[in-house]
Design a protein around this motif. Sequence first.
Motif, mmCIF file in Angstrom:
data_model
loop_
_atom_site.group_PDB
_atom_site.id
_atom_site.type_symbol
_atom_site.label_atom_id
_atom_site.label_comp_id
_atom_site.label_asym_id
_atom_site.label_seq_id
_atom_site.Cartn_x
_atom_site.Cartn_y
_atom_site.Cartn_z
ATOM 1 N N GLY A 138 0.829 -1.197 0.000
ATOM 2 C CA GLY A 138 0.000 0.000 0.000
ATOM 3 C C GLY A 138 0.858 1.239 0.000
ATOM 4 O O GLY A 138 2.084 1.134 0.053
ATOM 5 N N ALA A 139 0.226 2.422 -0.076
ATOM 6 C CA ALA A 139 0.996 3.670 -0.201
ATOM 7 C C ALA A 139 2.130 3.670 0.796
ATOM 8 O O ALA A 139 1.891 3.638 1.990
ATOM 9 N N ASP A 140 3.321 3.647 0.301
ATOM 10 C CA ASP A 140 4.413 3.504 1.238
ATOM 11 C C ASP A 140 5.720 3.869 0.577
ATOM 12 O O ASP A 140 6.016 3.433 -0.526
ATOM 13 N N HIS A 141 6.501 4.668 1.281
ATOM 14 C CA HIS A 141 7.764 5.142 0.721
ATOM 15 C C HIS A 141 8.914 4.169 0.942
ATOM 16 O O HIS A 141 9.926 4.256 0.278
ATOM 17 N N LEU A 142 8.765 3.230 1.866
ATOM 18 C CA LEU A 142 9.944 2.443 2.240
ATOM 19 C C LEU A 142 10.157 1.166 1.421
ATOM 20 O O LEU A 142 11.117 0.449 1.638
ATOM 21 N N ARG A 143 9.265 0.898 0.471
ATOM 22 C CA ARG A 143 9.524 -0.233 -0.411
ATOM 23 C C ARG A 143 10.567 0.155 -1.463
ATOM 24 O O ARG A 143 11.301 -0.692 -1.956
ATOM 25 N N SER A 144 10.614 1.454 -1.815
ATOM 26 C CA SER A 144 11.588 1.840 -2.852
ATOM 27 C C SER A 144 12.316 3.149 -2.557
ATOM 28 O O SER A 144 13.486 3.293 -2.841
#
Lengths: 169, 633, 53
Positions: free
Chosen positions: B451-457
């Motif tokens: 889900g909306a998330d900055h820490l995957r990339s």
Amino acid sequence: MRRRLTLQKMLVIDPEKCTGCRLCETACSIHNEKTCEPERARIHITKWENEGIYIPIVCQQCDIPICETVCPMHAVKRDPETHAVIIDSELCVGCRLCVQFCPFGGVGVDDKTKRIIKCDLCNGEPVCVEFCQPEALQYINATTLNMRKRRAAAEKFSEHLKKMLRANY
Amino acid sequence: MVIKMVWNREILYINLSTGKISSRTVPKIIRTRYLGGRGVNMYMLFNHLTPKTDPLSPDNVLLVGAGLLAGIPCLGSGRCDIGAKSPLTGAVGDSNIGGFFAPELRFAGFDHIVITGKTSKPVYLLIKNRDIQIKDASHIWGQDTFETQKIIRQDEDDENIKSLVIGAAGENLVKFANVRTGMKNSAGRTGMGCVMGSKNLKAIAVRGTTTLEFTHPDELLEYCKQMNTMITSTRWAKAQSRWGTMIIYSNTNTTGLIRTKNFQLNQLEEGQDLEPENIDKYSIGTSGCYGCAVHCRHRYVLKEGPYAPLYGEGPEYTSLGAFGTMVNCNKMETILVANHLVNKYGVDTLETGGLIAWAMELYEKGIINDKATDGLKLEWGNEEAVYEMIRKITYREGFGNILADGFKAAITKIGSESKYYAIQIKGMSNLHSDERPTPSFALGIATSTRGADHLRSRPAIDMYGLPEELLEEVYGGHVASDYNSYDGKDRMVWWQELLYAVTDSIGVCKFQTVFCAVHAPQWKEFSNLINLTTGLNFSKNQLMEIGERIYTIERLFNSREGFSRKDDNLPERYFKEPTTLGLSAARNKKISMEKFNKMLDGYYKLHSWDSNGVPTRESLKKLDLDHEPSNLV
Amino acid sequence: MNKLSPQSEVRCLNCLKRFTVSPKAETAVCPHCNTKYRISWPTPNQAKVRGLA
């Protein structure tokens, strides 16, 4: 116990700089035991986690070591090069009187071997210091330590003076 | 070569319904395919669950996994990964946590814990080396996350016990409740604390004194020293050591990349008090996770005001947005109080702030009124309302009960009119970053498996105007240096996803890789560390393949639950409303739907997924994923 | 001319070019695009942008 008269380095702790990261413990255990077992390190960070207080505890290499005084086997010696207080494992019988009497928690029992362990300053290149980024651990000589302490005290004093001067205006 | 360390760490299986406890070593094939931490967790998540499992049923599995390198003296190696099917999104649930728990778990002899079932009464798990007990937790149920840990330490008379705990939010099944350890560390995202609460599991406490052996201890020690120097010599780490992740605010708010008033503005104009430098007057020093030379959080004390005396740790950049810019509060003290409250209650800072900011916009627009909010004035900048909403969400009171189920359920309850204002993807709130001027970030949050998330990339390396030759060298293909450009940003997101999948699996800190510094440890350094630690050999390409395998099995899990290209999208406002504030590169920017879709096509190709975002048969075969579920562990 | 250490450079957030900042300076102007900044110092040798001036 004879000491060298030349400039002697010492391991100095500044708890205010310690961030509690345990790099010192980990590096110490890998260096000394070749395994990662902070439990068996010669240095430990004592924490009051809910209050945010971290204090590294390690042998202070006392000038008049209490561990030496209480050791019935005369197993506590001093390294002539580093001034480190070391335990002669040939003589040590593991009575743990040194552990009991050290006021700094600087001597410990290795739970695996049941032998006494303590910091030997890594022959003059303490690994914990090399890993301590915030410089809560430093290996410096006594004159440097004295000078820094005086300077810090003088800075506080000068702040105080400035405040007094401002108050007079 | 005898590989010592890897083979003697075990997976611990606990069935809370039956009380059955068993364990087994991690097979080599799992290590070589998934490393540890997030990788192994995601493999087990796919394998242990059947499709459409209710996330709050006893059948959901709570996975706790130490990284493969947890315990080494560098790069913040204390990372632990927590996985389950997310009750918030219905997709992959996964959250990574620092602190000291993962190394302690390894010292006890375990790398992974797999928890299934549910107890009838609150319990906690106590692991002391091989001695494992499921203990009554009635005396700590209801305690906050700080006290819970303290009471366990006191009960066991051992200051070195490390615990993962839930607070009131987890007990009350708030869908975005987190799992916490220490004063600050949180596995914040995707509601792992809610899953733990659904199992009546208050805490997992661990104490370990077994031997953790490395293949080449002397060389490893020397190399770790080099790694620490490598990261601490970057400009990013130096600034981060001083003021923490809050330093990102200096750049983003100055530029105009920070969402304000939910999503109405892209800069907090009167935002000087939120500058990271202002933490100094509350700070008694910084604090580090296990094995970290960067120490990025502050230990802060509030001595005055209605919430004093208060001791807390952090805040992260995330909280600056959650309880600052997004809700239009511009005082550092508000952040410090709110950060403390979410930590105490065990609820995700980002999701909580995102929902409150959304509710404030709905209140402003008249979509909800005083009656809906139980009389609470949800006006911009009303910090008392923010504190009260945090409490109401935690205890599911009134309007808090509506927000406590997350965006998806709240939109249904409040009405379809509210959907447009919700800055969420797959049911999870976005960070307070405004990605309209930065297509790379926009693609990253749209495609993230959780889900909306900055820490995957978190593809931030194009923010520095670096030469394109350097970007090409890092990313293995063309990436435009201009951060407004869409060109090559699919590659950047893909590459960072693989790197972070591996980072979370070896259990080092993302901040100490190519996160904000291009010259930080990455594939080659990871490969060396793995070799010196475990004796296993992986080339850069092999590690990238492992990253691809982990990301693809997460994607497979989501596909099985019905997620596809339609869910890799941005909120409508990204395409419709241009930014209005900030420096020229951030001003008057919105995302072009056409260019976004093209970028998404390119991204799927790089992953070898089809145009609907589903992994192809050939790609699965190449990654040895064509026989899943294989049920190896 | 004083040779400043590279660590007292900052990157302009507007034009993304690096420029040097005088030691201990609290403000600075980008010589390339004229954007004015407030500056802070995470370390005595390293400046960073604090905000717009």
